[in-house]
Design an enzyme around this catalytic site. Structure first.
Site, PDB file in Angstrom:
ATOM      1  CD  GLU A  42      15.845 130.241  11.361  1.00  0.00           C
ATOM      2  OE1 GLU A  42      14.997 129.233  11.279  1.00  0.00           O
ATOM      3  OE2 GLU A  42      15.433 131.322  10.928  1.00  0.00           O
ATOM      4  CG  ASN A 129      16.578 131.373   4.986  1.00  0.00           C
ATOM      5  OD1 ASN A 129      15.717 131.144   5.718  1.00  0.00           O
ATOM      6  ND2 ASN A 129      17.529 132.106   5.428  1.00  0.00           N
ATOM      7  CG  ASN A 186      13.845 133.761   6.060  1.00  0.00           C
ATOM      8  OD1 ASN A 186      13.896 132.543   6.656  1.00  0.00           O
ATOM      9  ND2 ASN A 186      14.414 134.707   6.669  1.00  0.00           N
ATOM     10  CG  ASP A 232      13.481 133.812  10.313  1.00  0.00           C
ATOM     11  OD1 ASP A 232      13.353 133.218   9.443  1.00  0.00           O
ATOM     12  OD2 ASP A 232      14.264 134.068  11.202  1.00  0.00           O
TER      13      ASP A 232
END
Length: 307
Positions: A42, A129, A186, A232
């Protein structure tokens, strides 16, 4: 510094055109797989000063560093608080969302780490996040509960703030809620002029768009719905098009919300960023691997461009 073996290899890059306005968007016919071996990668961020990409391997609790000049990958930080998303602020300092530590931090150029946010009215954040920095020095981030749902991406815990919200940290350190009607917010990204903020809701598989009014948001209209999996991370290019990470690759939207086309990737894409000397190299974190390719478009405005 522990060097990790890069995987030299490529996979086909499939550009799928869905609208005539996609005609000028293209690039390499292959994706370079720069490294593989992660559990869930990520948060890629490109440092123009250092010519490297930092990215997170959340379950493995480490931040990795890919060097543009040597193609080597090394551990940048371990343990890393199950860090997820990263960005650079206007001074080129790293700002990170730490799932495990339930906080947002800034790494200074001397290596020291400062906590920017970890509590709202004495209640711990869920698991920050993804994060973006604004030209005015403020920091905006999302706070879903993925890091406290289980021990996989952090530590199992309880929501203390009453929900999964979007926050702003003012330049003087004040933390405020700017959006409280999300399921699981997100990815987020500012428009190039800073007037709009795009935010994904992974559980709803949507992107919403807000008008930025100084330190508050208004609007929140639906911008796009994901037709494959869920959204995402997101980034904008220099023409204001929105590039969204999805299950089948990257979905590319016109500023009017039309899906122009896709870049198909063999792994689920979690996040992306533009980098390189001309900001025309796209970097993708996709499940286990870090990919890149050169494109005919350039990345959008960054906070350090205003310095």
């Amino acid at each position: 510094m522990t060097l990790l073996e890069p995987l030299a290899g490529t996979v086909p890059a499939v550009w799928q055109r869905l609208d005539d306005r996609f005609a000028g968007i293209r690039g390499d016919s292959h994706l370079e797989r720069l490294w593989t071996g992660g559990r869930w990668l990520e948060g890629p961020v490109y440092s123009p000063a250092g010519r490297y990409v930092l990215f997170s391997d959340i379950p493995s609790d480490r931040i990795l560093r890919w060097d543009e000049t040597s193609y080597q990958v090394s551990e940048y930080r371990h343990p890393a608080g199950n860090t997820n998303g990263h960005t650079l602020d206007a001074e080129g300092r790293l700002v990170s969302c730490e799932h495990g530590n339930r906080r947002v931090t800034r790494t200074h150029h001397d290596g020291s780490i400062r906590v920017l946010a970890e509590n709202l009215d004495s209640q711990r954040l869920n698991s920050p996040n993804d994060v973006v920095a604004a030209a005015d020095g403020s920091v905006w981030f999302t706070d879903p509960a993925y890091g406290i749902d289980s021990d996989y991406e952090g530590f199992k815990g309880e929501i203390e703030t009453g929900g999964c919200h979007v926050y702003r940290i003012s330049p003087d350190g004040q933390l405020t809620v700017v959006a409280d009607d999300f399921n699981r917010p997100n990815g987020l990204a500012f428009s190039n002029d800073g007037s709009l903020l795009y935010i994904t809701d992974t559980e709803e598989a949507t992107i919403r768009v807000f008008t930025v009014n100084g330190d508050t948001l208004s609007g929140g209209e639906l911008f796009a719905e994901c037709g494959n999996g869920a959204f995402d991370g997101i980034r904008l290019d220099s023409e204001g098009r929105v590039w969204g990470a999805a299950a089948d690759g990257v979905h590319i939207y016109h500023p009017d919300g039309t899906l122009l086309g896709k870049l198909l990737v063999p792994e689920t894409v979690s996040n992306l960023c533009f980098g390189g000397a001309k900001r025309n190299r796209l970097f993708l974190t996709a499940t286990t691997s870090l990919y890149s390719l050169y494109t005919t478009v350039n990345g959008g405005t960054q906070p350090y461009d205003h310095q």
